[in-house]
Write a protein that holds these residues in place. Sequence first.
Motif, PDB file in Angstrom:
ATOM      1  N   LYS A 197       2.595  -8.407   1.928  1.00 29.17           N
ATOM      2  CA  LYS A 197       3.364  -7.513   1.379  1.00 29.17           C
ATOM      3  C   LYS A 197       2.622  -6.162   1.922  1.00 29.17           C
ATOM      4  O   LYS A 197       1.597  -5.771   1.339  1.00 29.17           O
ATOM      5  N   ILE A 198       3.255  -5.435   3.006  1.00 29.34           N
ATOM      6  CA  ILE A 198       2.817  -4.208   3.490  1.00 29.34           C
ATOM      7  C   ILE A 198       3.106  -2.964   3.164  1.00 29.34           C
ATOM      8  O   ILE A 198       4.434  -2.634   3.038  1.00 29.34           O
ATOM      9  N   ALA A 199       2.359  -2.092   2.695  1.00 24.25           N
ATOM     10  CA  ALA A 199       2.620  -0.575   2.366  1.00 24.25           C
ATOM     11  C   ALA A 199       2.935   0.039   3.671  1.00 24.25           C
ATOM     12  O   ALA A 199       2.115  -0.151   4.718  1.00 24.25           O
ATOM     13  N   LEU A 200       3.698   0.566   3.975  1.00 24.54           N
ATOM     14  CA  LEU A 200       4.398   1.455   5.162  1.00 24.54           C
ATOM     15  C   LEU A 200       3.742   2.781   5.207  1.00 24.54           C
ATOM     16  O   LEU A 200       3.949   3.510   4.345  1.00 24.54           O
ATOM     17  N   GLY A 201       2.897   2.886   6.170  1.00 24.63           N
ATOM     18  CA  GLY A 201       2.230   4.395   6.424  1.00 24.63           C
ATOM     19  C   GLY A 201       3.177   5.238   7.349  1.00 24.63           C
ATOM     20  O   GLY A 201       4.428   5.233   7.248  1.00 24.63           O
ATOM     21  N   THR A 202       2.604   6.258   7.767  1.00 24.27           N
ATOM     22  CA  THR A 202       3.542   7.327   8.603  1.00 24.27           C
ATOM     23  C   THR A 202       4.026   6.764   9.883  1.00 24.27           C
ATOM     24  O   THR A 202       5.050   7.105  10.505  1.00 24.27           O
ATOM     25  N   ASP A 203       3.472   5.716  10.417  1.00 20.05           N
ATOM     26  CA  ASP A 203       3.960   4.955  11.265  1.00 20.05           C
ATOM     27  C   ASP A 203       4.416   3.420  10.544  1.00 20.05           C
ATOM     28  O   ASP A 203       3.461   2.477  10.882  1.00 20.05           O
ATOM     29  N   PRO A 204       5.463   3.320  10.290  1.00 17.08           N
ATOM     30  CA  PRO A 204       5.891   1.991   9.843  1.00 17.08           C
ATOM     31  C   PRO A 204       5.903   0.777  10.570  1.00 17.08           C
ATOM     32  O   PRO A 204       5.301  -0.221   9.982  1.00 17.08           O
ATOM     33  N   GLU A 205       6.165   0.818  11.872  1.00 21.46           N
ATOM     34  CA  GLU A 205       6.109  -0.231  12.668  1.00 21.46           C
ATOM     35  C   GLU A 205       4.674  -0.860  12.718  1.00 21.46           C
ATOM     36  O   GLU A 205       4.140  -1.977  12.673  1.00 21.46           O
ATOM     37  N   ALA A 206       3.618   0.355  13.041  1.00 23.41           N
ATOM     38  CA  ALA A 206       2.520  -0.007  13.217  1.00 23.41           C
ATOM     39  C   ALA A 206       1.662  -0.692  12.043  1.00 23.41           C
ATOM     40  O   ALA A 206       0.900  -1.460  12.263  1.00 23.41           O
ATOM     41  N   SER A 207       2.063  -0.337  10.625  1.00 21.13           N
ATOM     42  CA  SER A 207       1.776  -0.861   9.472  1.00 21.13           C
ATOM     43  C   SER A 207       2.002  -2.195   9.545  1.00 21.13           C
ATOM     44  O   SER A 207       1.147  -2.999   9.268  1.00 21.13           O
ATOM     45  N   LEU A 208       3.065  -2.642   9.941  1.00 17.25           N
ATOM     46  CA  LEU A 208       3.432  -4.119   9.985  1.00 17.25           C
ATOM     47  C   LEU A 208       2.854  -4.883  11.043  1.00 17.25           C
ATOM     48  O   LEU A 208       2.288  -6.003  10.945  1.00 17.25           O
ATOM     49  N   GLN A 209       2.679  -4.103  12.185  1.00 19.80           N
ATOM     50  CA  GLN A 209       2.059  -4.917  13.286  1.00 19.80           C
ATOM     51  C   GLN A 209       0.544  -5.010  13.013  1.00 19.80           C
ATOM     52  O   GLN A 209      -0.097  -6.160  13.498  1.00 19.80           O
ATOM     53  N   ASP A 210      -0.171  -4.114  12.339  1.00 15.81           N
ATOM     54  CA  ASP A 210      -1.719  -4.272  12.032  1.00 15.81           C
ATOM     55  C   ASP A 210      -1.860  -5.418  11.055  1.00 15.81           C
ATOM     56  O   ASP A 210      -3.117  -6.093  10.954  1.00 15.81           O
ATOM     57  N   ALA A 211      -0.733  -5.880  10.301  1.00 20.83           N
ATOM     58  CA  ALA A 211      -0.949  -6.838   9.293  1.00 20.83           C
ATOM     59  C   ALA A 211      -0.933  -8.301   9.891  1.00 20.83           C
ATOM     60  O   ALA A 211      -1.065  -9.040   9.326  1.00 20.83           O
ATOM     61  N   VAL A 212      -0.398  -8.474  11.275  1.00 23.74           N
ATOM     62  CA  VAL A 212      -0.273  -9.422  12.034  1.00 23.74           C
ATOM     63  C   VAL A 212      -1.726 -10.172  12.261  1.00 23.74           C
ATOM     64  O   VAL A 212      -2.341  -9.568  12.896  1.00 23.74           O
ATOM     65  N   ASP A 213      -1.718 -11.623  12.198  1.00 20.47           N
ATOM     66  CA  ASP A 213      -2.796 -12.306  13.062  1.00 20.47           C
ATOM     67  C   ASP A 213      -2.341 -13.545  13.680  1.00 20.47           C
ATOM     68  O   ASP A 213      -1.078 -13.724  13.824  1.00 20.47           O
ATOM     69  N   VAL A 214      -3.328 -14.406  14.027  1.00 23.07           N
ATOM     70  CA  VAL A 214      -2.848 -15.666  14.617  1.00 23.07           C
ATOM     71  C   VAL A 214      -2.238 -16.524  13.891  1.00 23.07           C
ATOM     72  O   VAL A 214      -1.605 -17.557  14.549  1.00 23.07           O
ATOM     73  N   ASN A 215      -2.227 -16.034  12.489  1.00 24.53           N
ATOM     74  CA  ASN A 215      -1.501 -17.328  11.647  1.00 24.53           C
ATOM     75  C   ASN A 215      -0.243 -16.866  11.202  1.00 24.53           C
ATOM     76  O   ASN A 215       0.708 -17.419  10.410  1.00 24.53           O
ATOM     77  N   THR A 216       0.213 -15.646  11.695  1.00 24.62           N
ATOM     78  CA  THR A 216       1.588 -15.070  11.348  1.00 24.62           C
ATOM     79  C   THR A 216       2.766 -15.754  12.157  1.00 24.62           C
ATOM     80  O   THR A 216       2.691 -15.736  13.521  1.00 24.62           O
ATOM     81  N   ARG A 217       3.548 -16.453  11.297  1.00 24.50           N
ATOM     82  CA  ARG A 217       4.839 -17.055  12.162  1.00 24.50           C
ATOM     83  C   ARG A 217       5.856 -16.410  12.115  1.00 24.50           C
ATOM     84  O   ARG A 217       6.772 -16.544  13.114  1.00 24.50           O
ATOM     85  N   LEU A 218       6.203 -15.453  11.098  1.00 25.54           N
ATOM     86  CA  LEU A 218       7.376 -14.719  11.078  1.00 25.54           C
ATOM     87  C   LEU A 218       7.234 -13.248  10.428  1.00 25.54           C
ATOM     88  O   LEU A 218       6.561 -13.135   9.593  1.00 25.54           O
ATOM     89  N   LEU A 219       8.134 -12.360  11.013  1.00 22.70           N
ATOM     90  CA  LEU A 219       7.938 -10.942  10.505  1.00 22.70           C
ATOM     91  C   LEU A 219       9.403 -10.761  10.106  1.00 22.70           C
ATOM     92  O   LEU A 219      10.202 -10.886  10.699  1.00 22.70           O
ATOM     93  N   ALA A 220       9.344 -10.249   8.617  1.00 23.44           N
ATOM     94  CA  ALA A 220      10.893  -9.837   8.133  1.00 23.44           C
ATOM     95  C   ALA A 220      10.820  -8.529   7.781  1.00 23.44           C
ATOM     96  O   ALA A 220       9.901  -7.815   7.377  1.00 23.44           O
TER      97      ALA A 220
END
Length: 411
Positions: free
Chosen positions: A163-186
């Motif tokens: 569960k990611i807190a969205l910063g001033t660049d919301p999309e970047a906040s979500l993208q930065d939380a992704v790693d090699v084990n991420t299967r889905l972004l909602a």
Amino acid sequence: MYHLPLGILGPAVLWFGSTSYGNVSMTSDANSKVDSLLEHEFPIEASHDPAVIYLNHAAVAPWPRRTERAVTAFAQECCHTGAQHYPRWVEVESRLRQGLADLIHAPATDDVALLKSTSEALSVVAHGFPWNKGDNVVFCEQEFPSNRIVWESLQRYGVETRKIALGTDPEASLQDAVDVNTRLLAVSTVQYASGLRMDLQRLGEFCRRKSIAFCVDAIQGLGILPHDVEAMHIDFLMADGHKWLLGPEGLSLFYCSSRWRQRLTLHEYGWHMINNPSDFDQTDWRPAESAMRFECGSPNMLGIMALDASLDLIHEIGINTIQARIQERTDYLIDRIVRHEALELITNPDPQRRAGIVTFRHARLDADHVFETLKKKNVVCAQRAGGIRLSPHCYTRTQTLDRALDIIEGL
């Protein structure tokens, strides 16, 4: 919190006589015709005693007259002739499926299922997805429970929920939380409380590059913002009809891209989700090749009649025209709110970062007090994000906004 210089939105937002937004431009005459149509379709905007000031489309929307007529006609038919003309009902179901496919630019109606709710569609994805222990799913912490609980429920399978807190660049906040084990972004098209609009194109392109499934809860955006599931690289999209689509509760669009359709494990079975469902004696049944495989039982024909009528109005006006008109109304609300010293804007004022939701708080008064006062004055709105959420639709008149704002400014 957003504080804008006075008048930053410009004087044009104070007049709804013409519309200009993006590549859409409407003359005063064309806009007047739309006004006349909508005034007829939504009697809730007419003068009542006491007046109903309806600014809660982000919760449950009023129906247009054509939807009322469709449901009344269907009830009368059911009363007087039962299901004698059931094939005609199936034709309406097919028309609705096509209309929803057109709305999201789906490649085919085979990609569209009609389910009970957004939550059910999200559950189909979450609990049908081919997870492995150690996988993770990324979503933002602001989400409505439907788009949060369903992912949290996967923890018992060893799936990590981020569960990611969205910063001033919301999309970047979500993208930065992704790693090699991420299967889905909602993500939701628009966040239900703050009204924050996400850049689906940017997120979809990112997910496609990373081979991550992209799931969009579109309930706060579908019907007022253009959605193109192919251009936005969306794998799953769902939205109930009772908000911006101006339809009933209990019927939801579920889009599943063809590349994922047979990869989701089914957990609900019944007569309706198989190939040739009218062959009741078949023993070698197989799940339908189309998205109907997710529809286990009999269709909600009452809801289908209602949503088909509401969607007819959406298509008649046009999604770009609806978006432009709602932009004007949210501009108008924001301009008045930022001019008042006691009101603080919660919603991002950037037109590219919002849709139909404007949320604010009163600097000196408790949100409970403000909400109860508005309710007593027949202002239908909601408490969200520690403030008050207003959500007008394309038919909402300037006078309606003014009545609500006058009450708010007089607190």
